[in-house]
Design an enzyme around this catalytic site. Structure first.
Site, PDB file in Angstrom:
ATOM      1  N   ARG A 233       0.647  -0.979   0.126  1.00 13.42           N
ATOM      2  CA  ARG A 233       0.075  -0.205   0.052  1.00 13.42           C
ATOM      3  C   ARG A 233       0.804   1.346   0.382  1.00 13.42           C
ATOM      4  O   ARG A 233       1.972   1.503   0.463  1.00 13.42           O
ATOM      5  CB  ARG A 233      -0.830  -0.322   1.383  1.00 13.42           C
ATOM      6  CG  ARG A 233      -2.367  -1.035   1.479  1.00 13.42           C
ATOM      7  CD  ARG A 233      -3.440  -0.684   0.430  1.00 13.42           C
ATOM      8  NE  ARG A 233      -4.205  -1.218   0.487  1.00 13.42           N
ATOM      9  CZ  ARG A 233      -4.484  -2.404  -0.422  1.00 13.42           C
ATOM     10  NH1 ARG A 233      -4.099  -2.458  -1.746  1.00 13.42           N
ATOM     11  NH2 ARG A 233      -5.838  -3.051  -0.637  1.00 13.42           N
ATOM     12  N   GLU A 262      -3.598   7.477  -4.660  1.00 11.47           N
ATOM     13  CA  GLU A 262      -4.169   6.707  -5.725  1.00 11.47           C
ATOM     14  C   GLU A 262      -5.305   7.472  -6.498  1.00 11.47           C
ATOM     15  O   GLU A 262      -6.417   7.661  -5.661  1.00 11.47           O
ATOM     16  CB  GLU A 262      -4.105   5.653  -5.958  1.00 11.47           C
ATOM     17  CG  GLU A 262      -2.778   4.865  -5.185  1.00 11.47           C
ATOM     18  CD  GLU A 262      -3.124   3.449  -5.414  1.00 11.47           C
ATOM     19  OE1 GLU A 262      -4.269   2.488  -5.254  1.00 11.47           O
ATOM     20  OE2 GLU A 262      -2.186   2.669  -5.183  1.00 11.47           O
ATOM     21  N   HIS A 280      -1.851   0.558 -10.250  1.00 10.05           N
ATOM     22  CA  HIS A 280      -1.902  -0.792  -9.109  1.00 10.05           C
ATOM     23  C   HIS A 280      -2.669  -1.415  -9.940  1.00 10.05           C
ATOM     24  O   HIS A 280      -3.972  -1.339  -9.474  1.00 10.05           O
ATOM     25  CB  HIS A 280      -3.113   0.159  -8.468  1.00 10.05           C
ATOM     26  CG  HIS A 280      -3.428  -0.467  -6.709  1.00 10.05           C
ATOM     27  ND1 HIS A 280      -3.612  -0.047  -5.820  1.00 10.05           N
ATOM     28  CD2 HIS A 280      -3.452  -2.393  -6.863  1.00 10.05           C
ATOM     29  CE1 HIS A 280      -3.534  -1.325  -5.262  1.00 10.05           C
ATOM     30  NE2 HIS A 280      -3.973  -2.293  -5.070  1.00 10.05           N
TER      31      HIS A 280
HETATM   32  P1  NAP Z   1      -1.562 -11.559   4.746  1.00 11.30           P
HETATM   33  O1  NAP Z   1      -1.618 -13.287   4.513  1.00 11.30           O
HETATM   34  O2  NAP Z   1      -2.197 -10.848   5.867  1.00 11.30           O
HETATM   35  O3  NAP Z   1      -0.269 -11.073   5.552  1.00 11.30           O
HETATM   36  C1  NAP Z   1       0.640  -9.787   6.117  1.00 11.30           C
HETATM   37  C2  NAP Z   1       1.082 -10.558   6.808  1.00 11.30           C
HETATM   38  O4  NAP Z   1       2.207  -9.030   7.396  1.00 11.30           O
HETATM   39  C3  NAP Z   1       1.022 -10.931   7.899  1.00 11.30           C
HETATM   40  O5  NAP Z   1       2.259 -12.369   7.578  1.00 11.30           O
HETATM   41  C4  NAP Z   1       2.196  -9.895   9.184  1.00 11.30           C
HETATM   42  O6  NAP Z   1       2.678 -10.519  10.849  1.00 11.30           O
HETATM   43  C5  NAP Z   1       2.708  -8.986   8.288  1.00 11.30           C
HETATM   44  N1  NAP Z   1       2.801  -7.897   9.127  1.00 11.30           N
HETATM   45  C6  NAP Z   1       1.808  -6.732   9.431  1.00 11.30           C
HETATM   46  N2  NAP Z   1       2.572  -5.520   9.916  1.00 11.30           N
HETATM   47  C7  NAP Z   1       3.745  -5.786   9.976  1.00 11.30           C
HETATM   48  C8  NAP Z   1       4.724  -5.316  10.147  1.00 11.30           C
HETATM   49  N3  NAP Z   1       4.595  -4.258  10.857  1.00 11.30           N
HETATM   50  N4  NAP Z   1       5.897  -5.414  10.449  1.00 11.30           N
HETATM   51  C9  NAP Z   1       6.426  -7.127   9.558  1.00 11.30           C
HETATM   52  N5  NAP Z   1       5.058  -7.769   9.218  1.00 11.30           N
HETATM   53  C10 NAP Z   1       4.557  -7.207   9.414  1.00 11.30           C
HETATM   54  O7  NAP Z   1      -2.137 -10.328   3.771  1.00 11.30           O
HETATM   55  P2  NAP Z   1      -1.968 -10.723   2.581  1.00 11.30           P
HETATM   56  O8  NAP Z   1      -2.966 -11.171   1.340  1.00 11.30           O
HETATM   57  O9  NAP Z   1      -0.205 -11.461   2.067  1.00 11.30           O
HETATM   58  O10 NAP Z   1      -1.534  -9.005   1.384  1.00 11.30           O
HETATM   59  C11 NAP Z   1      -0.635  -8.135   2.099  1.00 11.30           C
HETATM   60  C12 NAP Z   1      -1.412  -6.502   1.834  1.00 11.30           C
HETATM   61  O11 NAP Z   1      -0.613  -6.670   0.616  1.00 11.30           O
HETATM   62  C13 NAP Z   1      -2.355  -6.787   1.991  1.00 11.30           C
HETATM   63  O12 NAP Z   1      -2.450  -6.291   2.884  1.00 11.30           O
HETATM   64  C14 NAP Z   1      -2.365  -5.499   0.552  1.00 11.30           C
HETATM   65  O13 NAP Z   1      -2.723  -4.132   1.380  1.00 11.30           O
HETATM   66  C15 NAP Z   1      -1.657  -6.035  -0.041  1.00 11.30           C
HETATM   67  N6  NAP Z   1      -1.942  -5.691  -1.176  1.00 11.30           N
HETATM   68  C16 NAP Z   1      -1.617  -5.576  -2.597  1.00 11.30           C
HETATM   69  C17 NAP Z   1      -2.580  -5.711  -4.070  1.00 11.30           C
HETATM   70  C18 NAP Z   1      -2.326  -5.168  -4.953  1.00 11.30           C
HETATM   71  O14 NAP Z   1      -2.615  -5.043  -5.955  1.00 11.30           O
HETATM   72  N7  NAP Z   1      -0.983  -4.099  -5.101  1.00 11.30           N
HETATM   73  C19 NAP Z   1      -2.981  -6.777  -4.320  1.00 11.30           C
HETATM   74  C20 NAP Z   1      -3.695  -7.145  -3.334  1.00 11.30           C
HETATM   75  C21 NAP Z   1      -3.320  -7.444  -1.273  1.00 11.30           C
HETATM   76  P3  NAP Z   1       1.810 -11.660  11.216  1.00 11.30           P
HETATM   77  O15 NAP Z   1       2.209 -12.523  10.412  1.00 11.30           O
HETATM   78  O16 NAP Z   1       2.953 -11.714  12.610  1.00 11.30           O
HETATM   79  O17 NAP Z   1       0.361 -10.806  11.502  1.00 11.30           O
END
Ligand code: NAP
Length: 313
Positions: A233, A262, A280
Site C-alpha cells: 500500500r 491513487e 495498481h
Molecule cells: P496477510 O496474509 O495478512 O499477510 C500480511 C503479513 O504482514 C503478515 O505476515 C503480518 O505478520 C505481516 N505484517 C503486518 N504488519 C507488519 C509489520 N509491521 N512488520 C512486519 N510484518 C508485518 O496479507 P496478504 O494477503 O499477504 O496481503 C498483504 C497486503 O498486500 C495487503 O494487506 C494489501 O494491502 C496488499 N495487497 C496489494 C495488492 C495490489 O494490488 N498491489 C493486492 C493484494 C494485496 P503476522 O503474520 O505476524 O501477523
C-alpha cells in the site's frame, strides 16, 4: 407475488461483470450515482443490509453509523486497511475478503518488477524500438540470481514471493510480527532487513501501525545498491523520504504499484528515471478478477441464506 431482494450498498464503481451479478440477486444502491448521497443515506440508510466495497476504498466509520441494519461487508480485495475492524467487530458486522485468490498474481508482479528493474527490460525495449541498436551496443544489466531479496510481511503474498525468489536462486529473508516456520531467515526489524537486501519487497498491510514504516532510516539502510519494490500500500512508505532517496542516490531505484493518493502519482516520482511505475495492477488479470467477483457474490449469497460469510478477513 413480488419478491423483496436484500438491500445492498455499493460505495464505488465495481467491475461491470460483478455489478451485473449483484443486480441479479440484490436491490443495489450505488452511492456514487446519487447527486446527494447524504440525503439518500438519511432516507434509506436504515434499510441497507450489506455493503460491497473495494480494498482501496474501504468503508468510513461515519458511513457505517448511518447504516444501523448493515451486518455484512464484502470487500473486492484483501486489504482491510480502510475499514475499522474494531468497529465492525463491536457491531458484529461480518467482513469478507477475496482470500487466496490474488496471491499468485501479486507475487508474480513483485518478481516481474524485480526482474524488469534488474535486467533493464523497459530500457531495452526503448533501445530496440528507437533504432539505437543500429548504431551502438546495449549496456549491461544486473543478474538477480545470487542476490538478496528481503520481504517485509511474510503473509500469503510474502510467502508466494519468497518461493518465487528462491526458484530464481535468490537468498530470502523477511520480517513479520510473529515467527513463521520457514527456511527463510527472519530479521528483527525493517532496518535490519533493508541492510540485508538488494531488493526490499513490501508485502505488509497498510494499517495505521504500518503508516510510513519505510522512512529515511530504512532507505538509508537499503543503501545505494538497493531497490525498493512496493506491491503493498502507498501509505506504508514515507513518499517524501522516498523521493529524496531516489533523487540523491541514497537507494538505486524503486518499482511501485501503489501510491498514497491513487490514482494521482506525485509528479516528482514521474520525472525520475530510476523508478518503474505501475497503475495498481498487481491483481488485474482476467482470471483473478473473475474469481474475485465470484467470491464477493458467494460471500453475500451465503450471508443472506445462512447468516455467515465464507471468507472472513
Ligand atoms: P496477510 O496474509 O495478512 O499477510 C500480511 C503479513 O504482514 C503478515 O505476515 C503480518 O505478520 C505481516 N505484517 C503486518 N504488519 C507488519 C509489520 N509491521 N512488520 C512486519 N510484518 C508485518 O496479507 P496478504 O494477503 O499477504 O496481503 C498483504 C497486503 O498486500 C495487503 O494487506 C494489501 O494491502 C496488499 N495487497 C496489494 C495488492 C495490489 O494490488 N498491489 C493486492 C493484494 C494485496 P503476522 O503474520 O505476524 O501477523
Amino acid at each position: 407475488m413480488s419478491i423483496t431482494l436484500p438491500e445492498v450498498l455499493i460505495i464505488q464503481p465495481l467491475m461491470p461483470q460483478l455489478d451485473e451479478k449483484l443486480t441479479q440477486h440484490f436491490h443495489c444502491h450505488r452511492l456514487y450515482e446519487y447527486a446527494d448521497p447524504a440525503l439518500f443515506l438519511q432516507r434509506q440508510g436504515k434499510s441497507i443490509q450489506a455493503i460491497v466495497t473495494r480494498g482501496d476504498v474501504g468503508v468510513e466509520n461515519t458511513l457505517l453509523e448511518q447504516l444501523p441494519a448493515c451486518k455484512a461487508i464484502a470487500v473486492f480485495g484483501v486489504g482491510t486497511d480502510r475499514i475499522d475492524l474494531s468497529t465492525t467487530k463491536a457491531r458484529q458486522i461480518q467482513v469478507s475478503i477475496t482470500k487466496n485468490i490474488l496471491t499468485d498474481d501479486v507475487a508474480d508482479l513483485a518478481l516481474g518488477l524485480t526482474l524488469a528493474f534488474s535486467r533493464k527490460l523497459l530500457q531495452y525495449d526503448q533501445f530496440a524500438r528507437s533504432g539505437q541498436w543500429e548504431t551502438q551496443g546495449p549496456v549491461l544489466s544486473s543478474k538477480v540470481s545470487g542476490k538478496k531479496l528481503g520481504i517485509a510481511g511474510l503473509g500469503a503474498i510474502g510467502l508466494a514471493i519468497a518461493r518465487r525468489a528462491e526458484a530464481f536462486g535468490m537468498e530470502v529473508a523477511y520480517t513479520a510480527r510473529s515467527a513463521k516456520t520457514t527456511p527463510y531467515r527472519r530479521c528483527d526489524n525493517l532496518e535490519q532487513l533493508a541492510a540485508f537486501s538488494d531488493f526490499l519487497v513490501l508485502a505488509l498491510p497498510g494499517s495505521a501501525e504500518n503508516q510510513h514504516i519505510v522512512d529515511r532510516n530504512v532507505l538509508k539502510a537499503l543503501g545505494a545498491d538497493g531497490v525498493l519494490i512496493n506491491v503493498a500500500r502507498g501509505n506504508v512508505v514515507n513518499e517524501a523520504d522516498l523521493i529524496t532517496a531516489l533523487q540523491q542516490g541514497v537507494i538505486k531505484g524503486a518499482a511501485l504499484d501503489v501510491y498514497p493518493q491513487e490514482p494521482v502519482i506525485n509528479p516528482a516520482l514521474r520525472q525520475l528515471e530510476n523508478v518503474i511505475l505501475m497503475p495498481h495492477i498487481a491483481s488485474a488479470t482476467f482470471e483473478t478478477r473473475e474469481q474475485m467477483a465470484n467470491n464477493v457474490l458467494e460471500n453475500l449469497l451465503s450471508y443472506f441464506s445462512t447468516g455467515k460469510i465464507i471468507s472472513p478477513a
